[in-house]
Design a protein around this motif. Structure first.
Motif, PDB file in Angstrom:
ATOM      1  N   LYS A 163      -1.321  -7.437  -9.842  1.00 26.45           N
ATOM      2  CA  LYS A 163      -2.380  -6.567  -9.340  1.00 26.45           C
ATOM      3  C   LYS A 163      -1.959  -5.108  -9.451  1.00 26.45           C
ATOM      4  O   LYS A 163      -0.805  -4.769  -9.270  1.00 26.45           O
ATOM      5  CB  LYS A 163      -2.678  -6.882  -7.875  1.00 26.45           C
ATOM      6  CG  LYS A 163      -3.299  -8.232  -7.654  1.00 26.45           C
ATOM      7  CD  LYS A 163      -3.717  -8.383  -6.226  1.00 26.45           C
ATOM      8  CE  LYS A 163      -2.576  -8.999  -5.463  1.00 26.45           C
ATOM      9  NZ  LYS A 163      -2.887  -9.300  -4.087  1.00 26.45           N
ATOM     10  N   LYS A 164      -2.945  -4.257  -9.726  1.00 20.06           N
ATOM     11  CA  LYS A 164      -2.678  -2.817  -9.785  1.00 20.06           C
ATOM     12  C   LYS A 164      -2.738  -2.256  -8.363  1.00 20.06           C
ATOM     13  O   LYS A 164      -3.698  -2.473  -7.644  1.00 20.06           O
ATOM     14  CB  LYS A 164      -3.717  -2.146 -10.680  1.00 20.06           C
ATOM     15  CG  LYS A 164      -3.494  -0.667 -10.832  1.00 20.06           C
ATOM     16  CD  LYS A 164      -4.488  -0.110 -11.828  1.00 20.06           C
ATOM     17  CE  LYS A 164      -4.592   1.327 -11.853  1.00 20.06           C
ATOM     18  NZ  LYS A 164      -3.722   2.269 -11.931  1.00 20.06           N
ATOM     19  N   LYS A 165      -1.698  -1.531  -7.988  1.00 16.92           N
ATOM     20  CA  LYS A 165      -1.626  -0.910  -6.662  1.00 16.92           C
ATOM     21  C   LYS A 165      -1.816   0.589  -6.835  1.00 16.92           C
ATOM     22  O   LYS A 165      -1.303   1.174  -7.776  1.00 16.92           O
ATOM     23  CB  LYS A 165      -0.280  -1.191  -6.019  1.00 16.92           C
ATOM     24  CG  LYS A 165       0.034  -2.654  -5.884  1.00 16.92           C
ATOM     25  CD  LYS A 165       1.435  -2.848  -5.383  1.00 16.92           C
ATOM     26  CE  LYS A 165       1.885  -4.254  -5.611  1.00 16.92           C
ATOM     27  NZ  LYS A 165       3.284  -4.447  -5.358  1.00 16.92           N
ATOM     28  N   ASN A 166      -2.533   1.202  -5.916  1.00 17.25           N
ATOM     29  CA  ASN A 166      -2.767   2.639  -6.060  1.00 17.25           C
ATOM     30  C   ASN A 166      -1.910   3.452  -5.098  1.00 17.25           C
ATOM     31  O   ASN A 166      -1.326   2.943  -4.154  1.00 17.25           O
ATOM     32  CB  ASN A 166      -4.254   2.965  -5.906  1.00 17.25           C
ATOM     33  CG  ASN A 166      -4.790   2.606  -4.539  1.00 17.25           C
ATOM     34  OD1 ASN A 166      -4.045   2.326  -3.629  1.00 17.25           O
ATOM     35  ND2 ASN A 166      -6.095   2.619  -4.411  1.00 17.25           N
TER      36      ASN A 166
ATOM     37  N   THR B  63      -2.931   3.632  -1.224  1.00 18.16           N
ATOM     38  CA  THR B  63      -2.456   2.533  -0.379  1.00 18.16           C
ATOM     39  C   THR B  63      -1.000   2.733  -0.003  1.00 18.16           C
ATOM     40  O   THR B  63      -0.602   2.496   1.142  1.00 18.16           O
ATOM     41  CB  THR B  63      -2.634   1.190  -1.110  1.00 18.16           C
ATOM     42  OG1 THR B  63      -3.992   1.062  -1.524  1.00 18.16           O
ATOM     43  CG2 THR B  63      -2.274   0.029  -0.219  1.00 18.16           C
TER      44      THR B  63
ATOM     45  N   TYR C  66       4.489  -3.047   1.131  1.00 23.02           N
ATOM     46  CA  TYR C  66       3.645  -2.607   0.024  1.00 23.02           C
ATOM     47  C   TYR C  66       4.005  -3.349  -1.268  1.00 23.02           C
ATOM     48  O   TYR C  66       3.138  -3.782  -2.010  1.00 23.02           O
ATOM     49  CB  TYR C  66       3.774  -1.095  -0.175  1.00 23.02           C
ATOM     50  CG  TYR C  66       3.017  -0.578  -1.360  1.00 23.02           C
ATOM     51  CD1 TYR C  66       1.648  -0.407  -1.305  1.00 23.02           C
ATOM     52  CD2 TYR C  66       3.682  -0.229  -2.541  1.00 23.02           C
ATOM     53  CE1 TYR C  66       0.950   0.065  -2.394  1.00 23.02           C
ATOM     54  CE2 TYR C  66       2.996   0.246  -3.634  1.00 23.02           C
ATOM     55  CZ  TYR C  66       1.619   0.386  -3.554  1.00 23.02           C
ATOM     56  OH  TYR C  66       0.924   0.853  -4.646  1.00 23.02           O
ATOM     57  N   ARG C  67       5.285  -3.515  -1.499  1.00 26.47           N
ATOM     58  CA  ARG C  67       5.718  -4.210  -2.709  1.00 26.47           C
ATOM     59  C   ARG C  67       5.383  -5.690  -2.657  1.00 26.47           C
ATOM     60  O   ARG C  67       5.257  -6.336  -3.694  1.00 26.47           O
ATOM     61  CB  ARG C  67       7.210  -4.025  -2.910  1.00 26.47           C
ATOM     62  CG  ARG C  67       7.538  -2.575  -3.254  1.00 26.47           C
ATOM     63  CD  ARG C  67       8.955  -2.454  -3.638  1.00 26.47           C
ATOM     64  NE  ARG C  67       9.209  -3.354  -4.766  1.00 26.47           N
ATOM     65  CZ  ARG C  67       9.881  -3.027  -5.838  1.00 26.47           C
ATOM     66  NH1 ARG C  67      10.373  -1.839  -5.948  1.00 26.47           N
ATOM     67  NH2 ARG C  67      10.077  -3.918  -6.777  1.00 26.47           N
TER      68      ARG C  67
ATOM     69  N   LEU D 209       2.576  -6.865  -1.551  1.00 28.73           N
ATOM     70  CA  LEU D 209       1.134  -7.043  -1.769  1.00 28.73           C
ATOM     71  C   LEU D 209       0.852  -7.688  -3.099  1.00 28.73           C
ATOM     72  O   LEU D 209       1.411  -7.433  -4.097  1.00 28.73           O
ATOM     73  CB  LEU D 209       0.418  -5.690  -1.728  1.00 28.73           C
ATOM     74  CG  LEU D 209       0.138  -5.106  -0.364  1.00 28.73           C
ATOM     75  CD1 LEU D 209      -0.572  -3.763  -0.510  1.00 28.73           C
ATOM     76  CD2 LEU D 209      -0.723  -6.026   0.466  1.00 28.73           C
TER      77      LEU D 209
END
Length: 81
Positions: free
Chosen positions: A2-5, A8, A78-79, A81
């Motif tokens: 998944k792409k994380k922005n 976030t 976060y990592r 996710l």
């Protein structure tokens, strides 16, 4: 994957920092944990006078060991996710 922005990530960092700071504030009366709750203030004050515009900004950042633990935990979450 998944792409994380970045938004976030910033949200996680700020929430981790706040959680660590709140826990440090709750644990301040405990003298045995003073090494975790003692804060260091980082101050940055950029200012300029450009004849047509003048600005003066002051930023204070309070860091303690528990805040850093909160930030590290936020990055770990976060990592995951």
């Amino acid at each position: 994957m998944k792409k994380k922005n970045v938004g976030t990530l910033l949200l996680f960092l700020i929430l981790g920092w706040l959680a660590g700071a709140w826990i440090a504030k709750l644990l301040q009366p405990v003298k045995a944990l003073s090494f975790l709750t003692t804060s260091t203030v980082l101050k940055w004050s950029p200012r300029a006078d450009l004849d047509i515009i003048t600005y003066d900004i002051t930023i204070h950042l309070k860091l303690c060991m528990l805040s850093l633990v909160g930030i590290i935990t936020a990055v770990w979450l976060y990592r995951r996710l």
